[in-house]
Design a protein around this motif. Structure first.
Motif, PDB file in Angstrom:
ATOM      1  N   ASP A  80      -0.349  -7.823  -0.858  1.00 48.54           N
ATOM      2  CA  ASP A  80       1.005  -7.278  -0.982  1.00 48.54           C
ATOM      3  C   ASP A  80       0.972  -5.894  -1.628  1.00 48.54           C
ATOM      4  N   GLU A  81       0.111  -5.741  -2.632  1.00 52.58           N
ATOM      5  CA  GLU A  81      -0.026  -4.436  -3.282  1.00 52.58           C
ATOM      6  C   GLU A  81      -0.566  -3.396  -2.300  1.00 52.58           C
ATOM      7  N   ALA A  82      -1.534  -3.806  -1.494  1.00 53.37           N
ATOM      8  CA  ALA A  82      -2.101  -2.893  -0.498  1.00 53.37           C
ATOM      9  C   ALA A  82      -1.047  -2.507   0.534  1.00 53.37           C
ATOM     10  N   ARG A  83      -0.255  -3.488   0.952  1.00 52.67           N
ATOM     11  CA  ARG A  83       0.809  -3.223   1.927  1.00 52.67           C
ATOM     12  C   ARG A  83       1.826  -2.225   1.359  1.00 52.67           C
ATOM     13  N   ALA A  84       2.190  -2.433   0.117  1.00 49.79           N
ATOM     14  CA  ALA A  84       3.150  -1.536  -0.526  1.00 49.79           C
ATOM     15  C   ALA A  84       2.564  -0.136  -0.697  1.00 49.79           C
TER      16      ALA A  84
END
Length: 413
Positions: A80-84
């Motif tokens: 999720d952090e990478a996506r953001a």
């Protein structure tokens, strides 16, 4: 010509930040003596990135994201952090999301195999495109859609001011976005000619009713890009080309509304031998030995790509030769568009080269973040060696000897 630089021009001293980065994060280039000028093919990873990632992996337990265990929660949190981070980097509005893929090709294939082409649809693209963009035409044609090409200029890309370009896009616009969905694919930056196509054409195509797809595999590592400023429906990127590590990770940055239209049920760069552009003929890739009889002499107008690649390797220079999986632009740059019309089903690359009478392709040298003045100097020195008749003949003789030795080993086996 001296192997070393005795005096560095003053203007290059202003690049001290990059020089420091070269000494700290890319010191292996100096240790190996390798001049890496294939950044368009893949970036070199900084050593600090490997150290940070190794440290993270050594102290973390990662699980499958489709679970509720602590290790799975950590993986999901990181994803999720990478996506953001990806959305933030490309300044994406809230309507975008990220689908991680194996690479940019995987992202483009996802769109191609899932796009709802019909008999009244159009697929419009430029000839100066990667094979992964050309490959989408297989899905379009299978479903009865028209495939329409925008011709490349001799320098790559296309001229937006050309009435013919605008006419192709306008003439093949979708009559109904719902009944005959059509797709316009734009290459942001060519991987062979380095030309950048005007991004304003994305808005023009969208206004005409096209869904829009941007191949940003070469653009993203070299240029700032904002999805807020250029709201393409879907954009394919490769993190390997941006950072060099990790391999096997790309993404489709896509509008959620566009993703909802796709119905997931090709051919791409590494799976084909010959692609006719424009045209419909494709010869699938198969294992074949690259053994060619030399047809051009060292003092001729053109030199075989295999000779250039061999000679560069002897100077510890990693460059690229061939068509770069971009047959349309290569044909335009080499002036062999007419020969494309002579292709026939089942034709191989060797057959095609026999038709033309020489090895096909170009020599690509691409610099990146870890390149320095010494790299440029080494490439210039290599070009001077090739240009000099005496040194070129010496390299040619060695190349011919190596080919003879390989042929002898083959016969013995």
């Amino acid at each position: 010509m001296s192997d070393s630089i005795t005096h560095v021009p003053s203007e290059y001293r202003s690049t001290w930040i990059l020089d420091t980065l070269r000494r700290t994060d890319y010191a292996r280039l100096e240790r190996s003596g390798e001049t890496y000028v294939d950044f368009m093919g893949g970036a070199l990873y900084p050593e600090s990135l490997i150290k940070v990632h190794t440290d993270f992996l050594s102290r973390s337990v990662m699980g499958n994201t489709h679970s509720v265990s602590n290790s799975s929660k950590l993986s999901l949190k990181c994803a999720d952090e990478a996506r953001a981070a990806v959305l933030s980097f490309f300044k994406a509005p809230p309507e975008y999301t990220v689908v991680f893929t194996a690479n940019a090709t995987g992202a483009l294939k996802l769109v191609g195999e899932s796009f709802p082409f019909t008999g009244g649809s159009s697929y419009v693209l430029g000839t100066d495109s990667h094979n992964s963009i050309h490959g989408i035409r297989e899905y379009a044609t299978y479903k009865g859609a028209r495939v329409c090409y925008i011709q490349s200029t001799p320098n790559g890309g296309f001229d937006l001011s050309s009435a013919k370009v605008n006419n192709i896009i306008l003439r093949n616009r979708p009559r109904s976005r719902e009944l005959a969905p059509s797709l316009f694919a734009l290459t942001g930056q060519s991987n062979i000619s380095n030309s950048k196509n005007p991004l304003s054409i994305i808005e023009y195509a969208a206004e005409l009713g096209y869904s829009t797809l941007l191949d940003a595999a070469a653009l993203a590592p070299t240029s700032a890009f904002s999805l807020k400023e250029h709201p393409v429906d879907a954009m394919a990127i490769s993190f390997y080309k941006m950072f060099g590590f990790p391999t096997g990770v790309g993404a489709l940055v896509v509008k959620k509304s566009f993703l909802a239209q796709l119905k997931r049920p090709w051919f791409s760069g590494g799976t084909v031998d010959v692609v006719q552009v424009p045209g419909t003929l494709v010869t699938r890739a198969h294992e074949m030995h690259e053994q060619f009889e030399a047809k051009l002499q060292p003092n001729g107008d053109m030199l075989p790509n295999s000779f250039i690649e061999y000679s560069a390797s002897k100077q510890y220079i990693s460059l690229r030769t061939g068509c770069m999986c971009n047959p349309g632009a290569a044909a335009a740059m080499l002036g062999i568009q007419g020969d494309m019309e002579k292709l026939y089903p089942g034709v191989t690359l060797r057959d095609f080269e026999n038709i033309v009478g020489r090895e096909l392709g170009v020599v690509r040298i691409s610099f990146g973040l870890a390149s320095n003045f010494q790299d440029v100097w080494k490439v210039v020195r290599f070009a001077a060696l090739i240009a000099n008749e005496r040194s070129r003949q010496e390299l040619w003789d060695r190349w011919m000897e190596s080919k003879a030795a390989q042929a002898s080993i083959g016969r013995a086996i």
